[in-house]
Design a protein around this motif. Sequence first.
Motif, PDB file in Angstrom:
ATOM      1  N   ALA A  70      27.086  32.863  48.960  1.00 43.01           N
ATOM      2  CA  ALA A  70      26.457  32.659  47.649  1.00 43.01           C
ATOM      3  C   ALA A  70      26.778  33.826  46.713  1.00 43.01           C
ATOM      4  N   ASN A  71      26.712  35.062  47.215  1.00 41.67           N
ATOM      5  CA  ASN A  71      27.037  36.236  46.400  1.00 41.67           C
ATOM      6  C   ASN A  71      28.515  36.265  46.026  1.00 41.67           C
ATOM      7  N   GLN A  72      29.372  35.807  46.914  1.00 44.26           N
ATOM      8  CA  GLN A  72      30.803  35.750  46.613  1.00 44.26           C
ATOM      9  C   GLN A  72      31.077  34.765  45.480  1.00 44.26           C
ATOM     10  N   VAL A  73      30.392  33.621  45.507  1.00 42.62           N
ATOM     11  CA  VAL A  73      30.543  32.647  44.425  1.00 42.62           C
ATOM     12  C   VAL A  73      30.059  33.259  43.109  1.00 42.62           C
ATOM     13  N   THR A  74      28.973  33.994  43.154  1.00 44.23           N
ATOM     14  CA  THR A  74      28.453  34.657  41.955  1.00 44.23           C
ATOM     15  C   THR A  74      29.458  35.687  41.429  1.00 44.23           C
ATOM     16  N   LEU A  75      30.067  36.451  42.329  1.00 49.56           N
ATOM     17  CA  LEU A  75      31.077  37.433  41.909  1.00 49.56           C
ATOM     18  C   LEU A  75      32.279  36.751  41.259  1.00 49.56           C
ATOM     19  N   VAL A  76      32.684  35.605  41.794  1.00 49.05           N
ATOM     20  CA  VAL A  76      33.787  34.852  41.178  1.00 49.05           C
ATOM     21  C   VAL A  76      33.392  34.450  39.755  1.00 49.05           C
ATOM     22  N   ARG A  77      32.133  34.032  39.567  1.00 52.31           N
ATOM     23  CA  ARG A  77      31.660  33.663  38.223  1.00 52.31           C
ATOM     24  C   ARG A  77      31.764  34.861  37.284  1.00 52.31           C
ATOM     25  N   ILE A  78      31.403  36.036  37.748  1.00 50.66           N
ATOM     26  CA  ILE A  78      31.502  37.243  36.921  1.00 50.66           C
ATOM     27  C   ILE A  78      32.964  37.540  36.588  1.00 50.66           C
ATOM     28  N   LEU A  79      33.857  37.368  37.563  1.00 47.37           N
ATOM     29  CA  LEU A  79      35.281  37.628  37.332  1.00 47.37           C
ATOM     30  C   LEU A  79      35.924  36.601  36.398  1.00 47.37           C
ATOM     31  N   LEU A  80      35.334  35.412  36.295  1.00 47.47           N
ATOM     32  CA  LEU A  80      35.868  34.388  35.399  1.00 47.47           C
ATOM     33  C   LEU A  80      35.533  34.656  33.924  1.00 47.47           C
ATOM     34  N   ILE A  81      34.559  35.511  33.671  1.00 42.77           N
ATOM     35  CA  ILE A  81      34.150  35.793  32.292  1.00 42.77           C
ATOM     36  C   ILE A  81      35.311  36.349  31.465  1.00 42.77           C
ATOM     37  N   PRO A  82      36.009  37.414  31.917  1.00 46.48           N
ATOM     38  CA  PRO A  82      37.130  37.897  31.093  1.00 46.48           C
ATOM     39  C   PRO A  82      38.278  36.891  31.001  1.00 46.48           C
ATOM     40  N   VAL A  83      38.456  36.050  32.005  1.00 48.76           N
ATOM     41  CA  VAL A  83      39.490  35.011  31.952  1.00 48.76           C
ATOM     42  C   VAL A  83      39.161  34.032  30.826  1.00 48.76           C
ATOM     43  N   PHE A  84      37.902  33.634  30.742  1.00 47.84           N
ATOM     44  CA  PHE A  84      37.463  32.759  29.652  1.00 47.84           C
ATOM     45  C   PHE A  84      37.746  33.403  28.297  1.00 47.84           C
ATOM     46  N   VAL A  85      37.386  34.678  28.164  1.00 47.58           N
ATOM     47  CA  VAL A  85      37.570  35.380  26.884  1.00 47.58           C
ATOM     48  C   VAL A  85      39.045  35.419  26.497  1.00 47.58           C
ATOM     49  N   VAL A  86      39.924  35.692  27.445  1.00 43.67           N
ATOM     50  CA  VAL A  86      41.358  35.754  27.143  1.00 43.67           C
ATOM     51  C   VAL A  86      41.844  34.422  26.583  1.00 43.67           C
ATOM     52  N   PHE A  87      41.499  33.319  27.252  1.00 48.79           N
ATOM     53  CA  PHE A  87      41.928  32.009  26.759  1.00 48.79           C
ATOM     54  C   PHE A  87      41.340  31.714  25.377  1.00 48.79           C
ATOM     55  N   ALA A  88      40.061  32.026  25.184  1.00 49.79           N
ATOM     56  CA  ALA A  88      39.405  31.743  23.905  1.00 49.79           C
ATOM     57  C   ALA A  88      39.997  32.573  22.771  1.00 49.79           C
ATOM     58  N   PHE A 120      35.234  27.841  31.658  1.00 44.03           N
ATOM     59  CA  PHE A 120      33.797  27.851  31.376  1.00 44.03           C
ATOM     60  C   PHE A 120      33.065  26.840  32.254  1.00 44.03           C
ATOM     61  N   VAL A 121      33.625  25.645  32.397  1.00 39.73           N
ATOM     62  CA  VAL A 121      32.990  24.604  33.223  1.00 39.73           C
ATOM     63  C   VAL A 121      32.904  25.053  34.678  1.00 39.73           C
ATOM     64  N   VAL A 122      33.990  25.617  35.193  1.00 41.15           N
ATOM     65  CA  VAL A 122      33.985  26.094  36.586  1.00 41.15           C
ATOM     66  C   VAL A 122      32.956  27.204  36.762  1.00 41.15           C
ATOM     67  N   ALA A 123      32.944  28.164  35.827  1.00 42.64           N
ATOM     68  CA  ALA A 123      31.998  29.277  35.924  1.00 42.64           C
ATOM     69  C   ALA A 123      30.559  28.784  35.814  1.00 42.64           C
ATOM     70  N   ALA A 124      30.282  27.917  34.850  1.00 42.52           N
ATOM     71  CA  ALA A 124      28.919  27.396  34.682  1.00 42.52           C
ATOM     72  C   ALA A 124      28.511  26.556  35.886  1.00 42.52           C
ATOM     73  N   GLY A 125      29.430  25.759  36.400  1.00 40.47           N
ATOM     74  CA  GLY A 125      29.129  24.933  37.569  1.00 40.47           C
ATOM     75  C   GLY A 125      28.897  25.744  38.828  1.00 40.47           C
ATOM     76  N   SER A 126      29.540  26.897  38.906  1.00 41.80           N
ATOM     77  CA  SER A 126      29.359  27.733  40.096  1.00 41.80           C
ATOM     78  C   SER A 126      27.939  28.280  40.192  1.00 41.80           C
ATOM     79  N   ASP A 127      27.219  28.296  39.085  1.00 41.91           N
ATOM     80  CA  ASP A 127      25.821  28.735  39.112  1.00 41.91           C
ATOM     81  C   ASP A 127      24.995  27.807  39.999  1.00 41.91           C
ATOM     82  N   ALA A 128      25.187  26.516  39.828  1.00 41.25           N
ATOM     83  CA  ALA A 128      24.457  25.553  40.661  1.00 41.25           C
ATOM     84  C   ALA A 128      24.922  25.647  42.116  1.00 41.25           C
TER      85      ALA A 128
END
Length: 174
Positions: free
Chosen positions: A15-33, A57-65
């Motif tokens: 669960a923590n690893q999935v959360t870390l992936v979500r955090i790492l996806l944030i700068p990826v989202f920003v670069v594309f945007a 964004f969808v992958v990162a938001a979905g990883s929360d659930a």
Amino acid sequence: MPRTGAAPSRVMTLANQVTLVRILLIPVFVVFAVYYAASVAEGNPEEWLRWCAVGVFVVAAGSDAIDGWIARRFNQRSALGVVLDPIADKGLLLTAIITLSVCPWKVCLPLWFPVLVIARDVVILLGCALLKFFTGDVEVRPSMLGKIATALQMAAVAWVLLQLPSEKWVVWAA
């Protein structure tokens, strides 16, 4: 031997690893945007960049659930997860709101929106700090109103990411 229902001693749970992936996806989202915004400013919108931002964004938001389900289903709740999960949630949402307010997309969030969202979060944090200072104890639990506000903010971000016209009602609702 831990009691039944106790948090596992392993810190880096799935669960923590999935959360870390979500955090790492944030700068990826920003670069594309940001690169999409640059292409819009040049008058030649590269739609694949926007769709990559949407996908990330969808992958990162979905990883929360997903991380929440894993933590509950496999008893992987941990002290680290309690700290990381809200950081990942707020990090993704605030980053998206700020990025989509300052980048020149055709449809974007108004500049007052991130100010209002951040001010709300600051007021909540200050209230918690004051309660902790004066009473020595603070129990933070998500409320239904907070969950609705977050869902509406996510809807506003999605509305802009999809470049749907008339985003104003979604922003006002959020």
